[in-house]
Enzyme design. Structure first.
Site, short mmCIF file in Angstrom:
data_model
loop_
_atom_site.label_atom_id
_atom_site.label_comp_id
_atom_site.label_asym_id
_atom_site.label_seq_id
_atom_site.Cartn_x
_atom_site.Cartn_y
_atom_site.Cartn_z
N ASP A 131 20.61 105.46 59.29
CA ASP A 131 20.06 105.93 60.63
C ASP A 131 20.99 106.91 61.28
O ASP A 131 20.72 107.17 62.23
CB ASP A 131 19.46 104.69 61.18
CG ASP A 131 20.21 103.69 61.67
OD1 ASP A 131 21.47 103.94 61.65
OD2 ASP A 131 19.84 102.37 62.04
N HIS A 146 25.11 103.10 51.55
CA HIS A 146 23.61 103.74 51.00
C HIS A 146 23.58 105.08 51.60
O HIS A 146 22.38 105.63 51.38
CB HIS A 146 22.62 102.86 51.67
CG HIS A 146 22.69 101.32 50.79
ND1 HIS A 146 22.23 100.28 51.40
CD2 HIS A 146 23.06 101.00 49.60
CE1 HIS A 146 22.21 99.28 50.79
NE2 HIS A 146 22.78 99.57 49.73
N CYS A 157 19.82 122.08 42.43
CA CYS A 157 21.08 122.59 42.60
C CYS A 157 22.15 121.97 43.04
O CYS A 157 23.23 122.17 43.26
CB CYS A 157 20.92 124.00 43.25
SG CYS A 157 20.69 123.96 45.08
N CYS A 177 16.18 127.54 46.10
CA CYS A 177 16.39 127.60 44.68
C CYS A 177 15.03 127.24 43.97
O CYS A 177 14.80 127.39 42.63
CB CYS A 177 17.54 126.92 43.91
SG CYS A 177 17.08 125.18 43.92
P1 NAD Z 1 16.97 93.57 56.05
O1 NAD Z 1 15.78 94.42 56.56
O2 NAD Z 1 16.69 93.05 54.65
O3 NAD Z 1 17.13 92.27 56.88
C1 NAD Z 1 17.15 92.49 58.25
C2 NAD Z 1 18.00 91.30 58.88
O4 NAD Z 1 18.37 91.74 60.39
C3 NAD Z 1 17.33 89.93 58.71
O5 NAD Z 1 18.34 89.10 58.60
C4 NAD Z 1 17.16 89.80 60.48
O6 NAD Z 1 17.07 88.24 60.79
C5 NAD Z 1 18.23 90.17 60.96
N1 NAD Z 1 17.92 91.00 62.45
C6 NAD Z 1 16.71 91.06 62.92
N2 NAD Z 1 16.70 91.56 64.38
C7 NAD Z 1 18.25 91.60 64.69
C8 NAD Z 1 18.73 91.64 65.69
N3 NAD Z 1 18.06 92.06 67.01
N4 NAD Z 1 20.16 91.49 65.76
C9 NAD Z 1 20.79 91.05 64.55
N5 NAD Z 1 20.30 90.74 63.43
C10 NAD Z 1 18.75 91.16 63.42
O7 NAD Z 1 18.32 94.33 56.25
P2 NAD Z 1 19.41 94.75 55.12
O8 NAD Z 1 20.01 93.39 54.78
O9 NAD Z 1 20.17 95.58 55.82
O10 NAD Z 1 18.90 95.35 53.97
C11 NAD Z 1 17.80 96.13 53.89
C12 NAD Z 1 18.02 97.72 53.31
O11 NAD Z 1 17.51 98.39 53.99
C13 NAD Z 1 19.52 98.11 53.57
O12 NAD Z 1 20.09 98.58 52.47
C14 NAD Z 1 19.34 99.35 54.66
O13 NAD Z 1 20.02 100.61 53.89
C15 NAD Z 1 17.88 99.55 54.55
N6 NAD Z 1 17.35 99.84 55.83
C16 NAD Z 1 18.15 100.73 56.75
C17 NAD Z 1 17.61 100.60 57.60
C18 NAD Z 1 18.30 101.50 59.08
O14 NAD Z 1 19.09 102.39 58.56
N7 NAD Z 1 18.25 101.30 60.18
C19 NAD Z 1 16.20 100.08 58.43
C20 NAD Z 1 15.57 99.50 57.37
C21 NAD Z 1 16.06 99.35 56.17
#
Ligand code: NAD
Length: 272
Positions: A131, A146, A157, A177
């Site tokens: 993000d 990621h 391309c 392209c």
């Molecule tokens: P996940 O979605 O699997 O899990 C989110 C985790 O965050 C949970 O364990 C939850 O308990 C915890 N959580 C929720 N609210 C929180 C808070 N306020 N503070 C701290 N922790 C909190 O996330 P993941 O393990 O990162 O895996 C998901 C994949 O999805 C990643 O590879 C990522 O690339 C992608 N993703 C990214 C985004 C982003 O860029 N913001 C959003 C969604 C998914």
């Protein structure tokens, strides 16, 4: 000043975490979707997660390549319409300050150059997030495991461009392209970029304390990063209101708080 964290057990855990951070010689952080929840970006899994609303196949590489016109409207809604409005929260900002502030440490770095430039407490920030909020918060020594949704890559391309709103008016977006653009982040079924993998391994081998924030530990190979660090002897501090796969496997300390609250308190304790 007395802490008020609801229970003396949480307070003790938090103080233990701060003391580890203070004594760390090579502090790293590993963040997941949870750190951006308080910026209004839902995680994939858990309560309110994106997979309760959308089909996870949208982010499978084969599904996308078979019919980009079907996958793109959902991708645009999730990653550009919604993510685009999000701002860094107190946890992103604190990690940026931890990178630039603190007492100067001796510089060390691995073969890939990870962690060479840090001036503050935090040497390297490895994120699974796409993000761009760590960058917007001011962090610079970031390993994006990621990739990042900010850029698109042409499947024909290979050219990369900014994902501007005008480019996303007609879907699927196309390169001059003629090729279709794909977001420049890793889809399920795609390889992790070699440099991100190597820099994460270097940082994990060098770290003595890793803070793991807001990750379920269910997405591989990213979930290996804290394990690499623990195997190399690092202490793992986990910040997550819920228990995760890491809690019972690698975490030495689990601080059961939301990221923004936890980092606000850490900053106060460290006086930064
Ligand atoms: P996940 O979605 O699997 O899990 C989110 C985790 O965050 C949970 O364990 C939850 O308990 C915890 N959580 C929720 N609210 C929180 C808070 N306020 N503070 C701290 N922790 C909190 O996330 P993941 O393990 O990162 O895996 C998901 C994949 O999805 C990643 O590879 C990522 O690339 C992608 N993703 C990214 C985004 C982003 O860029 N913001 C959003 C969604 C998914």
């Amino acid at each position: 000043m007395p802490l008020q964290l609801g229970s003396s057990r949480v307070e003790d855990t938090f103080r233990e975490a701060v003391s580890l951070i203070r004594s760390a010689k090579h502090l790293t952080a590993f963040t997941g979707a949870g750190i951006s929840v308080e910026s209004g970006i839902p995680p994939f899994r858990g309560p309110g997660g994106l997979w309760g609303k959308y089909d996870p196949r949208t982010l499978e590489l084969d599904y996308f390549l078979t019919d980009p016109g079907r996958a793109w409207p959902v991708i645009k809604e999730i990653f550009y319409d919604n993510f685009g409005k999000a701002k860094p929260n107190a946890a992103h900002l604190a990690l940026a300050r931890l990178e630039s502030e603190g007492w100067p440490r001796e510089a060390v770095g691995g073969p890939s150059g990870a962690a060479l430039d840090a001036r503050g407490y935090l040497r390297t920030l490895i994120t699974q997030n796409i993000d761009n909020l760590h960058y917007l918060a001011g962090s610079r020594n970031i390993v994006e495991f990621h990739g990042n949704s900010r850029l698109l890559i042409c499947l024909a391309c290979g050219q990369r461009v900014e994902a501007s709103p005008s480019l996303l008016e007609n879907l699927p977006p196309r390169c001059p392209c003629g090729g279709v653009y794909k977001p420049d982040f890793i889809f399920f079924g795609e390889e992790i970029p070699k440099s991100a993998h190597e820099k994460s391994q270097d940082a994990a081998r060098l770290t003595d304390v890793m803070i793991v924030v807001g990750s379920t530990g269910e997405v591989y190979p990213a979930a290996l990063v804290p394990h690499w660090a623990a195997d190399a002897g690092a202490k793992i501090i986990e910040i997550n209101p819920e228990a995760s796969e890491f809690t019972s496997s690698v975490s030495d300390i689990h601080v059961p708080l939301k990221a923004a609250e936890a980092f606000g308190l850490i900053e106060k304790e460290l006086h930064i």
